[in-house]
Every structure is written in structure tokens, then in C-alpha cells.
Design an enzyme around this catalytic site. Structure first.
Site, PDB file in Angstrom:
ATOM      1  N   THR A   1       0.851  -1.195   0.000  1.00 33.23           N
ATOM      2  CA  THR A   1       0.000   0.000   0.000  1.00 33.23           C
ATOM      3  C   THR A   1       0.884   1.241   0.000  1.00 33.23           C
ATOM      4  OG1 THR A   1      -1.843  -1.082   1.131  1.00 33.23           O
ATOM      5  CG2 THR A   1      -1.758   1.304   1.247  1.00 33.23           C
TER       6      THR A   1
ATOM      7  N   PHE B   1       1.243   5.116   0.835  1.00 29.72           N
ATOM      8  CA  PHE B   1       0.719   6.171   1.695  1.00 29.72           C
ATOM      9  C   PHE B   1       1.462   7.477   1.382  1.00 29.72           C
ATOM     10  CE2 PHE B   1       0.277   2.186   3.977  1.00 29.72           C
ATOM     11  CZ  PHE B   1      -0.990   2.252   4.544  1.00 29.72           C
TER      12      PHE B   1
END
Length: 391
Positions: free
Chosen positions: A282, A284
Site C-alpha cells: 500500500t 501512503f
């Protein structure tokens, strides 16, 4: 009937082609001399104004049978190939003295950073990864709460997920970013591993339901397929699910969360690495109300609203393509209140030449209806040991 004699016309075309080839290479040699001179003074190799003047002059001189559009296309291609030759010859390898960003070092350890979820979430881990263990993390229940945290005085920075390697973009965060005035000052990419966690009295045989964020549940489909008697229950976030399950003391409930959530909330791990794919990451971003003024970042993000006309996307991408600037991501989002119109998010790799970057940005500002520069920033890289600490 005998075939028409075309040998002579073919020979004439061959002769002309050979002369065109000679002249094209002569033109290319001159273009290389021009490119060398521009490189010395760090001037952009691409000069759209000069190109327009050349094409306009040639179309005015054209007497046919090619029409003006054909002449423009032919010479635009010649110009593009000359530019490509200059770039291959003179382009430098990017070098950045401080990829972590000096502004990150300055704010680390003394800042309040908001994240969506509860303690132990992957978002909090990302915040700690960027700003260090001494920063003050501020949990927010929803993405809407997250994006108002700075305006409401609850935080100095916002840590937001933008995309996952398996499920794609976090569209709600992209939309909230568009409607905010926040700027990207750093990014971090974390590996995501899912653990099945329950209260201390539980064991795997007693579990009937498994709670977690819908994305986490979707990333563990093979585990659920192998255990069809287990029911997935959607919740707000991974860490919060672990907390509630452990606090309930209900041995029939378990949750999917990160490894550290078991330590934080006093649970036990029943199964490790239940995610479908090991290549699960992921991305960020750290958001600030103040733009990053550093010129060291290796990435730039833009929000572009295109003109509502044919070829608008092609025209918007062309300034980057012709300068050899790598487009890392493009994402479109519909504009509310304007049916069939879209905002486009561009992630660009910063080129080695500052002049090429300035030229591309100036050109896209002219091509698009509206452009918002979200910032120039660096990716924070963590060691394996540091990842083990925060995850």
C-alpha cells in the site's frame, strides 16, 4: 495489353527518397549541435514556440498537393524525432543528494500526524515510518475525519493511503485530496501482511466469524475459500477490529489485522500471513498545508482538469512524452456537477533536467483548463529491521 512502364518514375522516387534521407540526417546533425549548446546552459531541448513558428512558416509556403494538415503532421514528426535524438544523446541520469527530503528530517519527532484507523493500523505504521517513533499519532475514525484534522487543529499533518498493489486506488482519498488544499511532502510504500487474531482464550476451532476492513477481507479470499464455515464481517478498520474482538472475550470471534495489533491489544495470533498474495503493498502519502519547496524530490503529482474538446488528454500528455518524462500513474475521477468530465491525477518521475521539467509544466498549464501541483516529494525507504519494528 502490356503493363505501363513505371521504371523511370520509380527511379525518380528512389532518387528523391535518397535526397530526403541525406537532408534529414544533415538536419539531425544541426539539431545535435543545437542540443549540445542548450545542454551547456541548461535550457530545455523542447521549444514549443519555435516548433510552432517552423510549422506555421512551412504550411504557409506549401503549394500542394499535400494540404496544410499533412505538411504539419510530416514536419511535426521530423521535429519529434530530432528531439528524441537530442534526448538520447544529452539526457543525464537523475541524481538527488537527499532522497529522504530535508523537510521530513526537520519535522520528524515533534509533529502530530493524523491517520485513519486505530493504534496498530497500517496507516499508523506508515506515519511512524516517515516521521519516526517520537511523532504523536492522532487516530481518526473515517477518511472524512482524517482530511479535516488539520483545519480543526487536531493535527499538523495527515497520513493518507492512496493505492494498493492488489485492489488499486483508494478513490475516496483521491476525491478528498482534490477538495482539500493539502500538499504531498513524502510517500512511503509498506508491505501488507494479514494475521488472524483472537482473544487469549480462543483457538482456531472455536472461531465462527472474522471481522476486518472490507479490503483486508477481500485480500484473504483463498483463506475463506479453504474455510467456508467462517463468515467475514466488514468493519471500519483492521486495528479497531482486533481491539473489539479481544475486548469482547468472545472465543467465536476473530479479526484480521497486522502482526503488531496482537501485541498492542493483548490478543493471540491464530494464523499468520493469510493474505492471498505476498506482493501486497500500500502506498501512503504525508500531506501538509504547506507546499514542499525542496527541489530534490524524485516524484511530482498533479491534478489536471482537461478542456472539454477532442484530443485533450493527448495534448495534456504530450509535453511529458516529448521530453522523455516518465508517467508513473494516471487516474481519472468524475467531476461532480459536470457530467462526463473528469479530473486526471498524474504521477511523474522527476527528470534530470530542471529546464525540461519547467518547460513541461508550463506547457501543460497552457494545454489544460486547470492544473494543481500537489507537490514534489521523495519516497521514504525503510530497512527490513525498521519494517519489523513498525509492522
Amino acid at each position: 495489353m502490356s503493363e505501363p512502364k513505371i521504371n523511370n518514375p520509380r527511379a525518380e522516387i528512389d532518387s528523391i527518397d535518397s535526397e530526403i534521407l541525406r537532408l534529414l540526417n544533415l538536419r539531425a546533425e544541426i539539431a545535435l549541435r543545437v542540443g549540445a549548446a542548450k545542454t551547456v546552459v541548461d535550457t530545455s531541448l523542447c521549444d514549443p514556440k519555435r516548433e510552432s513558428e517552423v510549422i506555421e512558416r512551412l504550411t504557409e509556403e506549401n503549394k500542394g498537393p499535400f494540404d496544410e494538415h499533412s505538411i504539419a503532421n510530416i514536419f511535426q514528426r521530423i521535429i519529434d524525432e530530432s528531439l528524441h535524438l537530442q534526448q538520447k544523446t544529452f539526457r543525464k541520469t537523475p541524481e538527488y543528494a537527499d532522497e529522504t527530503g530535508s523537510e521530513i528530517k526537520e519535522i520528524a519527532g515533534r509533529s502530530r500526524v493524523a491517520f485513519q484507523g486505530e493504534r496498530g493500523s497500517f496507516s499508523e505504521a506508515a506515519a511512524l515510518g516517515i516521521l519516526g517513533d517520537d511523532c504523536q499519532t492522532v487516530p481518526c475514525q473515517t477518511f472524512e475525519d482524517l482530511y479535516t484534522a488539520i483545519d480543526e487543529g487536531r493535527a499538523d499533518y495527515v497520513l493518507s493511503p492512496l493505492e494498493n498493489s492488489l485492489v488499486g486506488s483508494v478513490h475516496r482519498c483521491y476525491d478528498l485530496l482534490l477538495n482539500s488544499s493539502l500538499n504531498i511532502v513524502a510517500e512511503i510504500i509498506l508491505p501488507i501482511s494479514h494475521f488472524l487474531i483472537a482473544c487469549p482464550e480462543s483457538d482456531f476451532g472455536s472461531v465462527k466469524t472474522i471481522e476486518s476492513h472490507p479490503v483486508a477481507l477481500a485480500q484473504c479470499t483463498r483463506f475463506f475459500a479453504a474455510h467456508p464455515d467462517l463468515k467475514g464481517v466488514a468493519a471500519d478498520d483492521t486495528a479497531g477490529s482486533v481491539r473489539r474482538v479481544v475486548e469482547s472475550g468472545d472465543v467465536s470471534r476473530a479479526a484480521i489485522g497486522g502482526r503488531r495489533t496482537a501485541e498492542i491489544y493483548g490478543g493471540i495470533t491464530l494464523r499468520e500471513h493469510i493474505e492471498d498474495h505476498s506482493e501486497n503493498y500500500t502506498r501512503f502519502v504525508l500531506l501538509s498545508p504547506k507546499a514542499n519547496e525542496s527541489d530534490k524530490g524524485g516524484k511530482i503529482s498533479l491534478i489536471v482538469r482537461l478542456k472539454h474538446q477532442p484530443g485533450a488528454l493527448h495534448n495534456a500528455l504530450r509535453p511529458f512524452v516529448r521530453r522523455g518524462i516518465d508517467l508513473l500513474k494516471i487516474e481519472s475521477r468524475p467531476i461532480k456537477g459536470s457530467p462526463w468530465q473528469f479530473n486526471f491525477y498524474f504521477d511523474l518521475k522527476t527528470p534530470s533536467s530542471e529546464s525540461e521539467l519547467r518547460g513541461a509544466l508550463e506547457e501543460i498549464y497552457e494545454q489544460a483548463e486547470e492544473v494543481r501541483n500537489l507537490g514534489r516529494y521523495s519516497r521514504i525507504e525503510l530497512s527490513g529491521e525498521r519494517l519489523d519494528e513498525i509492522l
